[in-house]
Design a protein around this motif. Structure first.
Motif, PDB file in Angstrom:
ATOM      1  N   TYR A 186      -1.232 -14.712  51.821  1.00  0.00           N
ATOM      2  CA  TYR A 186      -0.461 -13.880  51.479  1.00  0.00           C
ATOM      3  C   TYR A 186       0.830 -13.943  51.271  1.00  0.00           C
ATOM      4  O   TYR A 186       1.552 -12.974  49.719  1.00  0.00           O
ATOM      5  CB  TYR A 186      -1.000 -13.242  51.986  1.00  0.00           C
ATOM      6  N   ALA A 187       1.417 -15.094  51.477  1.00  0.00           N
ATOM      7  CA  ALA A 187       3.200 -15.405  51.119  1.00  0.00           C
ATOM      8  C   ALA A 187       3.204 -15.714  49.630  1.00  0.00           C
ATOM      9  O   ALA A 187       3.576 -15.292  48.839  1.00  0.00           O
ATOM     10  CB  ALA A 187       3.636 -16.354  51.744  1.00  0.00           C
ATOM     11  N   ALA A 245      -5.360 -11.924  40.021  1.00  0.00           N
ATOM     12  CA  ALA A 245      -5.762 -11.023  41.028  1.00  0.00           C
ATOM     13  C   ALA A 245      -4.415 -11.360  42.435  1.00  0.00           C
ATOM     14  O   ALA A 245      -3.514 -11.396  41.490  1.00  0.00           O
ATOM     15  CB  ALA A 245      -6.443 -12.660  41.451  1.00  0.00           C
ATOM     16  N   ASN A 246      -4.156  -9.807  42.759  1.00  0.00           N
ATOM     17  CA  ASN A 246      -3.348  -9.370  43.390  1.00  0.00           C
ATOM     18  C   ASN A 246      -3.967  -9.070  45.160  1.00  0.00           C
ATOM     19  O   ASN A 246      -3.293  -8.540  45.845  1.00  0.00           O
ATOM     20  CB  ASN A 246      -2.597  -7.778  42.925  1.00  0.00           C
ATOM     21  N   GLN A 247      -5.103  -9.748  45.456  1.00  0.00           N
ATOM     22  CA  GLN A 247      -5.531  -9.432  46.713  1.00  0.00           C
ATOM     23  C   GLN A 247      -6.538 -10.885  47.169  1.00  0.00           C
ATOM     24  O   GLN A 247      -7.084 -10.963  46.760  1.00  0.00           O
ATOM     25  CB  GLN A 247      -5.922  -8.556  47.118  1.00  0.00           C
ATOM     26  N   VAL A 276     -13.871 -11.084  43.783  1.00  0.00           N
ATOM     27  CA  VAL A 276     -15.450 -12.316  43.463  1.00  0.00           C
ATOM     28  C   VAL A 276     -15.426 -12.837  44.961  1.00  0.00           C
ATOM     29  O   VAL A 276     -14.406 -13.086  45.564  1.00  0.00           O
ATOM     30  CB  VAL A 276     -15.371 -12.749  42.276  1.00  0.00           C
ATOM     31  N   SER A 277     -16.085 -13.750  45.477  1.00  0.00           N
ATOM     32  CA  SER A 277     -16.125 -14.679  46.315  1.00  0.00           C
ATOM     33  C   SER A 277     -16.415 -15.704  45.614  1.00  0.00           C
ATOM     34  O   SER A 277     -17.127 -16.428  44.594  1.00  0.00           O
ATOM     35  CB  SER A 277     -17.553 -14.343  47.185  1.00  0.00           C
ATOM     36  N   SER A 291      -9.652 -10.117  44.495  1.00  0.00           N
ATOM     37  CA  SER A 291      -9.958  -8.879  43.973  1.00  0.00           C
ATOM     38  C   SER A 291      -8.208  -9.005  43.218  1.00  0.00           C
ATOM     39  O   SER A 291      -7.203  -9.438  42.784  1.00  0.00           O
ATOM     40  CB  SER A 291      -9.446  -8.179  45.153  1.00  0.00           C
ATOM     41  N   VAL A 292      -8.974  -7.607  42.036  1.00  0.00           N
ATOM     42  CA  VAL A 292      -7.653  -7.465  41.405  1.00  0.00           C
ATOM     43  C   VAL A 292      -7.560  -6.333  41.518  1.00  0.00           C
ATOM     44  O   VAL A 292      -9.210  -5.350  41.639  1.00  0.00           O
ATOM     45  CB  VAL A 292      -8.697  -7.763  39.602  1.00  0.00           C
TER      46      VAL A 292
END
Length: 237
Positions: A206-207, A139-141, A117-118, A51-52
């Motif tokens: 996530y890290a 992308a940040n997620q 987006v997937s 995700s953005v």
């Protein structure tokens, strides 16, 4: 190829059954056995959601910045060898951001836009580098990955055959214990199939998003179990 088999001999039942008038089923004893066949495979597909998320003072600015960054993310995915058919938009959102104060109506302070987006990675070994690239692109997620088998039909068929084989062996055991013999199978009912996903390496990703360490992100496929459960009725005499 490693094969794992588990047996659930649940509900084994012995019941006398009189001969039918039309002799469709010979006189004898019926035995119901439930068995599960299981096979282990290495996943060959990893699916991740990227995700953005952007914020700005106006809705238009938030959407515009988001679109620009998502375009870079998609370009990075294509540059990493991901085909367009494996990139699908799963969510686009825009919501106001509020400031809350006691005894006052909420005040809009800005807007947040998101685009998700997937992404389906068919080469799991290269997916870590692709994730790094899309994070660098904006992308940040990151959510995932979810591991799966691209074409599980043959594995499920192998599990089905093993389930029937297990049920037959268990029927032979019951027949021997009661001084009878297995004549034939009367009926087979499939109770369902299932595939268990291995643990997700989400903390690593996530890290990576939060701290951006120098090392490349690693995505390990692990193993997944696919199983089929069947209920088989045998005729004993």
């Amino acid at each position: 190829m490693r094969l794992i088999v588990s047996i659930a001999a649940a509900g084994a039942a012995l019941a006398s059954m009189p001969a039918l008038a039309d002799s469709a089923i010979p006189e004898g004893t019926t035995l119901d056995v439930t068995a599960t066949g299981k096979v282990t495979r290495t996943p060959d597909i990893a699916t991740t959601r990227a995700s953005v998320v952007t914020q700005s003072a106006t809705a238009g600015a938030a959407l515009s910045e988001n679109a620009t960054r998502m375009a870079r993310v998609i370009q990075a995915l294509k540059a990493a060898g991901i085909a367009e058919r494996d990139i699908a938009t799963s969510n686009v959102g825009l919501s106001p951001q509020y400031r809350y104060q006691q005894n006052e109506a909420p005040v809009i302070t800005g807007y947040q836009a998101s685009n998700t987006v997937s992404v389906k990675f068919r080469d799991i070994g290269r997916s870590g580098a692709a994730l790094d690239a899309l994070v660098k692109a904006g992308a940040n997620q990151i959510d995932g990955p979810s591991m799966s088998i691209d074409k599980p039909e043959s594995a499920f068929d192998e599990a089905r055959a093993d389930a029937v084989r297990i049920a037959r062996a268990r029927a032979e055991l019951y027949a021997k214990a009661t001084g009878l013999r297995v004549v034939r199978i009367v009926s087979i009912n499939e109770n369902g199939e299932s595939g268990d996903n291995p643990p997700r390496p989400m903390p690593m990703m996530y890290a990576r998003v939060a701290a951006a360490p120098a090392a490349d992100t690693q995505v390990m496929p692990g193993e997944t179990d696919l199983s089929v459960s069947v209920a088989v009725r045998f005729l004993l005499q």
